[in-house]
Design a protein around this motif. Structure first.
Motif, PDB file in Angstrom:
ATOM      1  N   GLY A   8       0.824  -1.203   0.000  1.00  0.00           N
ATOM      2  CA  GLY A   8       0.000   0.000   0.000  1.00  0.00           C
ATOM      3  C   GLY A   8       0.854   1.247   0.000  1.00  0.00           C
ATOM      4  N   ASP A   9       0.499   2.212  -0.831  1.00  0.00           N
ATOM      5  CA  ASP A   9       1.238   3.472  -0.969  1.00  0.00           C
ATOM      6  C   ASP A   9       0.563   4.546  -0.105  1.00  0.00           C
ATOM      7  N   PRO A  10       1.151   4.896   1.045  1.00  0.00           N
ATOM      8  CA  PRO A  10       0.500   5.850   1.946  1.00  0.00           C
ATOM      9  C   PRO A  10       0.377   7.261   1.377  1.00  0.00           C
ATOM     10  N   VAL A  11       1.196   7.616   0.425  1.00  0.00           N
ATOM     11  CA  VAL A  11       1.142   8.958  -0.160  1.00  0.00           C
ATOM     12  C   VAL A  11      -0.083   9.113  -1.069  1.00  0.00           C
ATOM     13  N   HIS A  12      -0.519   8.019  -1.669  1.00  0.00           N
ATOM     14  CA  HIS A  12      -1.628   8.069  -2.624  1.00  0.00           C
ATOM     15  C   HIS A  12      -2.835   7.265  -2.153  1.00  0.00           C
ATOM     16  N   SER A  13      -3.042   7.211  -0.839  1.00  0.00           N
ATOM     17  CA  SER A  13      -4.130   6.430  -0.268  1.00  0.00           C
ATOM     18  C   SER A  13      -4.740   7.163   0.920  1.00  0.00           C
ATOM     19  N   GLN A  14      -5.993   6.827   1.201  1.00  0.00           N
ATOM     20  CA  GLN A  14      -6.695   7.374   2.364  1.00  0.00           C
ATOM     21  C   GLN A  14      -7.478   6.255   3.027  1.00  0.00           C
ATOM     22  N   ILE A  15      -7.281   6.106   4.321  1.00  0.00           N
ATOM     23  CA  ILE A  15      -7.967   5.095   5.113  1.00  0.00           C
ATOM     24  C   ILE A  15      -8.916   5.854   6.030  1.00  0.00           C
ATOM     25  N   GLN A  16     -10.175   5.975   5.631  1.00  0.00           N
ATOM     26  CA  GLN A  16     -11.109   6.852   6.325  1.00  0.00           C
ATOM     27  C   GLN A  16     -12.360   6.115   6.791  1.00  0.00           C
ATOM     28  N   PHE A  17     -13.093   6.784   7.690  1.00  0.00           N
ATOM     29  CA  PHE A  17     -14.364   6.276   8.184  1.00  0.00           C
ATOM     30  C   PHE A  17     -15.249   7.462   8.532  1.00  0.00           C
ATOM     31  N   THR A  18     -16.558   7.212   8.612  1.00  0.00           N
ATOM     32  CA  THR A  18     -17.490   8.217   9.106  1.00  0.00           C
ATOM     33  C   THR A  18     -18.390   7.567  10.148  1.00  0.00           C
ATOM     34  N   VAL A  19     -18.859   8.403  11.068  1.00  0.00           N
ATOM     35  CA  VAL A  19     -19.773   7.947  12.114  1.00  0.00           C
ATOM     36  C   VAL A  19     -20.711   9.096  12.452  1.00  0.00           C
ATOM     37  N   ARG A  20     -21.937   8.762  12.791  1.00  0.00           N
ATOM     38  CA  ARG A  20     -22.907   9.789  13.191  1.00  0.00           C
ATOM     39  C   ARG A  20     -22.478  10.424  14.508  1.00  0.00           C
ATOM     40  N   HIS A  21     -22.708  11.734  14.585  1.00  0.00           N
ATOM     41  CA  HIS A  21     -22.438  12.488  15.803  1.00  0.00           C
ATOM     42  C   HIS A  21     -23.725  13.173  16.230  1.00  0.00           C
ATOM     43  N   MET A  22     -24.177  12.860  17.433  1.00  0.00           N
ATOM     44  CA  MET A  22     -25.396  13.438  18.002  1.00  0.00           C
ATOM     45  C   MET A  22     -26.590  13.308  17.068  1.00  0.00           C
TER      46      MET A  22
END
Length: 179
Positions: A8-22
């Motif tokens: 995996g190339d960290p410069v050209h990658s994104q490891i993301q997530f989303t979660v509901r807040h309130m």
């Protein structure tokens, strides 16, 4: 056919997530320190064996106070006790020309559970520097409580400060490693 190792190339990658807040909005986060590896027979992605590890203390949601809460002993990741989350594939099946289903075991804290992820394969190219690259977008969902991440605070109108469903959103490039 020979085995190919990909990183995996960290410069050209994104490891993301989303979660509901309130209940009313979503917060995006990412892991800034991670490693991903794949091994394939030739460039046949259906043969891929994939491993991934993220450093839980590298979580970044854009708020230092929130990130510290997530890392803390009372928080969701408890980073001192559980410094990494791990994924190991069990299958990578092609659905059509671009789409795959990735199945594997995900370990967060001390809980390992099977997970199924949708993968869009962007293709394989040779970059201007002669390196072979493979691109993927990965999406999925998990329930944080299934992994022992039970911290919660209720708000006055009902609902939780932090939602239970975590949406996974990964965009990753792998580079072929020299033999």
């Amino acid at each position: 056919m020979s085995k190919i190792k990909w990183t995996g190339d960290p410069v050209h990658s994104q490891i993301q997530f989303t979660v509901r807040h309130m209940v009313i909005s979503k917060i995006r986060g990412e892991f800034e320190q991670w490693e991903a590896f794949a091994e394939t027979e030739g460039e046949n992605m259906e043969t891929a064996e994939i491993t991934f590890q993220a450093t839980t203390a590298s979580v970044n949601t854009g708020s230092e106070a929130r990130d510290n809460d997530l890392r803390s002993d009372k928080g969701l990741f408890q980073s001192e006790k559980f410094p990494y989350l791990h994924f190991k594939s069990t299958s990578f099946a092609k659905k059509d020309e671009e789409n795959y289903v990735l199945k594997g075991d995900l370990t967060i804290r001390d809980v390992t559970r099977p997970i199924e992820l949708a993968v869009a394969h962007g293709g394989i190219i040779t970059d201007p520097y002669g390196m072979r690259r493979a691109g993927f977008s990965v999406t999925g969902k998990l329930n944080r409580k299934d992994y022992g991440m039970t911290y919660n605070q209720l708000i006055e109108t009902g609902g939780a400060v932090v939602g239970e469903t975590i949406n996974i959103d990964i965009h990753i490039e792998f580079t072929k490693q020299p033999e």
